[in-house]
Motif scaffolding. Sequence first.
Motif, PDB file in Angstrom:
ATOM      1  N   LEU A  79       0.818  -1.209   0.000  1.00  0.00           N
ATOM      2  CA  LEU A  79       0.000   0.000   0.000  1.00  0.00           C
ATOM      3  C   LEU A  79       0.854   1.262   0.000  1.00  0.00           C
ATOM      4  CD1 LEU A  79      -2.777  -1.138   2.484  1.00  0.00           C
ATOM      5  CD2 LEU A  79      -3.046  -0.686   0.033  1.00  0.00           C
ATOM      6  N   THR A  80       1.957   1.237   0.720  1.00  0.00           N
ATOM      7  CA  THR A  80       2.873   2.381   0.739  1.00  0.00           C
ATOM      8  C   THR A  80       3.432   2.635  -0.653  1.00  0.00           C
ATOM      9  OG1 THR A  80       3.445   1.977   3.047  1.00  0.00           O
ATOM     10  CG2 THR A  80       5.022   3.276   1.742  1.00  0.00           C
ATOM     11  N   GLN A  81       3.797   1.579  -1.354  1.00  0.00           N
ATOM     12  CA  GLN A  81       4.331   1.730  -2.707  1.00  0.00           C
ATOM     13  C   GLN A  81       3.249   2.163  -3.696  1.00  0.00           C
ATOM     14  OE1 GLN A  81       7.546   1.865  -3.491  1.00  0.00           O
ATOM     15  NE2 GLN A  81       7.730   1.707  -1.274  1.00  0.00           N
ATOM     16  N   ILE A  82       2.014   1.705  -3.495  1.00  0.00           N
ATOM     17  CA  ILE A  82       0.904   2.173  -4.339  1.00  0.00           C
ATOM     18  C   ILE A  82       0.706   3.672  -4.145  1.00  0.00           C
ATOM     19  CG2 ILE A  82      -1.611   2.098  -4.621  1.00  0.00           C
ATOM     20  CD1 ILE A  82      -1.411  -0.951  -4.168  1.00  0.00           C
ATOM     21  N   SER A  83       0.805   4.104  -2.907  1.00  0.00           N
ATOM     22  CA  SER A  83       0.682   5.536  -2.610  1.00  0.00           C
ATOM     23  C   SER A  83       1.773   6.338  -3.307  1.00  0.00           C
ATOM     24  CB  SER A  83       0.737   5.749  -1.100  1.00  0.00           C
ATOM     25  OG  SER A  83       0.656   7.110  -0.793  1.00  0.00           O
ATOM     26  N   ALA A  84       2.990   5.819  -3.305  1.00  0.00           N
ATOM     27  CA  ALA A  84       4.103   6.502  -3.977  1.00  0.00           C
ATOM     28  C   ALA A  84       3.879   6.562  -5.483  1.00  0.00           C
ATOM     29  CB  ALA A  84       5.418   5.789  -3.661  1.00  0.00           C
ATOM     30  N   ALA A  85       3.391   5.469  -6.071  1.00  0.00           N
ATOM     31  CA  ALA A  85       3.129   5.445  -7.515  1.00  0.00           C
ATOM     32  C   ALA A  85       1.993   6.406  -7.866  1.00  0.00           C
ATOM     33  CB  ALA A  85       2.802   4.026  -7.970  1.00  0.00           C
ATOM     34  N   THR A  86       0.985   6.452  -7.023  1.00  0.00           N
ATOM     35  CA  THR A  86      -0.134   7.368  -7.245  1.00  0.00           C
ATOM     36  C   THR A  86       0.344   8.819  -7.205  1.00  0.00           C
ATOM     37  OG1 THR A  86      -1.691   5.785  -6.309  1.00  0.00           O
ATOM     38  CG2 THR A  86      -2.403   8.080  -6.368  1.00  0.00           C
ATOM     39  N   ALA A  87       1.181   9.139  -6.226  1.00  0.00           N
ATOM     40  CA  ALA A  87       1.721  10.494  -6.119  1.00  0.00           C
ATOM     41  C   ALA A  87       2.572  10.837  -7.344  1.00  0.00           C
ATOM     42  CB  ALA A  87       2.542  10.636  -4.844  1.00  0.00           C
ATOM     43  N   ALA A  88       3.331   9.879  -7.830  1.00  0.00           N
ATOM     44  CA  ALA A  88       4.159  10.106  -9.017  1.00  0.00           C
ATOM     45  C   ALA A  88       3.282  10.361 -10.244  1.00  0.00           C
ATOM     46  CB  ALA A  88       5.085   8.922  -9.254  1.00  0.00           C
ATOM     47  N   LEU A  89       2.193   9.608 -10.385  1.00  0.00           N
ATOM     48  CA  LEU A  89       1.262   9.836 -11.498  1.00  0.00           C
ATOM     49  C   LEU A  89       0.609  11.212 -11.391  1.00  0.00           C
ATOM     50  CD1 LEU A  89      -0.482   6.383 -11.921  1.00  0.00           C
ATOM     51  CD2 LEU A  89       0.758   7.649 -13.693  1.00  0.00           C
ATOM     52  N   GLN A  90       0.246  11.606 -10.180  1.00  0.00           N
ATOM     53  CA  GLN A  90      -0.357  12.923  -9.994  1.00  0.00           C
ATOM     54  C   GLN A  90       0.628  14.039 -10.347  1.00  0.00           C
ATOM     55  OE1 GLN A  90      -1.677  12.526  -5.931  1.00  0.00           O
ATOM     56  NE2 GLN A  90      -3.729  11.873  -6.550  1.00  0.00           N
ATOM     57  N   ALA A  91       1.879  13.877  -9.958  1.00  0.00           N
ATOM     58  CA  ALA A  91       2.895  14.877 -10.292  1.00  0.00           C
ATOM     59  C   ALA A  91       3.090  14.959 -11.801  1.00  0.00           C
ATOM     60  CB  ALA A  91       4.215  14.543  -9.594  1.00  0.00           C
ATOM     61  N   CYS A  92       3.059  13.819 -12.466  1.00  0.00           N
ATOM     62  CA  CYS A  92       3.187  13.785 -13.919  1.00  0.00           C
ATOM     63  C   CYS A  92       1.987  14.487 -14.561  1.00  0.00           C
ATOM     64  CB  CYS A  92       3.301  12.341 -14.387  1.00  0.00           C
ATOM     65  SG  CYS A  92       3.682  12.156 -16.134  1.00  0.00           S
ATOM     66  N   ALA A  93       0.803  14.208 -14.069  1.00  0.00           N
ATOM     67  CA  ALA A  93      -0.400  14.854 -14.594  1.00  0.00           C
ATOM     68  C   ALA A  93      -0.338  16.367 -14.412  1.00  0.00           C
ATOM     69  CB  ALA A  93      -1.642  14.287 -13.904  1.00  0.00           C
ATOM     70  N   LEU A  94       0.134  16.814 -13.267  1.00  0.00           N
ATOM     71  CA  LEU A  94       0.244  18.256 -13.031  1.00  0.00           C
ATOM     72  C   LEU A  94       1.262  18.905 -13.969  1.00  0.00           C
ATOM     73  CD1 LEU A  94      -0.036  18.438  -9.148  1.00  0.00           C
ATOM     74  CD2 LEU A  94      -1.724  19.180 -10.842  1.00  0.00           C
ATOM     75  N   ALA A  95       2.351  18.204 -14.247  1.00  0.00           N
ATOM     76  CA  ALA A  95       3.345  18.729 -15.186  1.00  0.00           C
ATOM     77  C   ALA A  95       2.746  18.850 -16.589  1.00  0.00           C
ATOM     78  CB  ALA A  95       4.584  17.829 -15.211  1.00  0.00           C
ATOM     79  N   LEU A  96       1.974  17.844 -16.998  1.00  0.00           N
ATOM     80  CA  LEU A  96       1.312  17.896 -18.306  1.00  0.00           C
ATOM     81  C   LEU A  96       0.277  19.017 -18.347  1.00  0.00           C
ATOM     82  CD1 LEU A  96       0.838  14.096 -18.988  1.00  0.00           C
ATOM     83  CD2 LEU A  96       2.155  15.695 -20.391  1.00  0.00           C
ATOM     84  N   LEU A  97      -0.477  19.169 -17.273  1.00  0.00           N
ATOM     85  CA  LEU A  97      -1.470  20.232 -17.213  1.00  0.00           C
ATOM     86  C   LEU A  97      -0.804  21.601 -17.291  1.00  0.00           C
ATOM     87  CD1 LEU A  97      -4.397  21.162 -16.832  1.00  0.00           C
ATOM     88  CD2 LEU A  97      -4.014  20.996 -14.357  1.00  0.00           C
ATOM     89  N   ASP A  98       0.279  21.770 -16.570  1.00  0.00           N
ATOM     90  CA  ASP A  98       1.021  23.029 -16.600  1.00  0.00           C
ATOM     91  C   ASP A  98       1.491  23.338 -18.020  1.00  0.00           C
ATOM     92  OD1 ASP A  98       2.332  25.243 -15.059  1.00  0.00           O
ATOM     93  OD2 ASP A  98       4.125  24.313 -15.938  1.00  0.00           O
ATOM     94  N   ASP A  99       2.021  22.333 -18.694  1.00  0.00           N
ATOM     95  CA  ASP A  99       2.472  22.511 -20.075  1.00  0.00           C
ATOM     96  C   ASP A  99       1.294  22.891 -20.972  1.00  0.00           C
ATOM     97  OD1 ASP A  99       4.652  22.251 -22.061  1.00  0.00           O
ATOM     98  OD2 ASP A  99       3.338  20.682 -22.864  1.00  0.00           O
ATOM     99  N   HIS A 100       0.176  22.208 -20.793  1.00  0.00           N
ATOM    100  CA  HIS A 100      -1.015  22.496 -21.604  1.00  0.00           C
ATOM    101  C   HIS A 100      -1.487  23.930 -21.397  1.00  0.00           C
ATOM    102  CE1 HIS A 100      -4.685  21.718 -23.801  1.00  0.00           C
ATOM    103  NE2 HIS A 100      -5.402  22.119 -22.753  1.00  0.00           N
ATOM    104  N   LEU A 101      -1.521  24.368 -20.145  1.00  0.00           N
ATOM    105  CA  LEU A 101      -1.965  25.732 -19.855  1.00  0.00           C
ATOM    106  C   LEU A 101      -1.026  26.769 -20.466  1.00  0.00           C
ATOM    107  CD1 LEU A 101      -3.074  25.358 -16.125  1.00  0.00           C
ATOM    108  CD2 LEU A 101      -4.558  25.662 -18.126  1.00  0.00           C
ATOM    109  N   HIS A 102       0.273  26.528 -20.361  1.00  0.00           N
ATOM    110  CA  HIS A 102       1.236  27.506 -20.872  1.00  0.00           C
ATOM    111  C   HIS A 102       1.369  27.501 -22.386  1.00  0.00           C
ATOM    112  CE1 HIS A 102       2.531  27.685 -16.629  1.00  0.00           C
ATOM    113  NE2 HIS A 102       2.782  28.924 -16.953  1.00  0.00           N
TER     114      HIS A 102
END
Length: 93
Positions: A39-62
């Motif tokens: 579960l701890t590793q799932i949480s880490a993977a989820t956080a990594a996916l969220q960070a990736c999504a935010l980076a893509l969103l930031d790029d899309h907005l800019h």
Amino acid sequence: MNSHSSDKKGILRRLRRIQGQVSGLERMVEDDSYCIDVLTQISAATAALQACALALLDDHLHCCVADAVTRGGDAAREKVDEASQAIARLVRS
């Protein structure tokens, strides 16, 4: 992802790292690892996916949204609505 992405290599690097995390999770389950560790590793993977999504969103907005807003009209409204819907999906996930 559009070819004008400012950090395509960085996004790909992140996704490969996440892929490695998910493969590690599969091994952990196959090896009957302690549930809390999985579960701890799932949480880490989820956080990594969220960070990736935010980076893509930031790029899309800019890039995409900013370009559309500069042009104005229906294209701008469509891009802003599209970004708003993407943000809503991220918040719900």
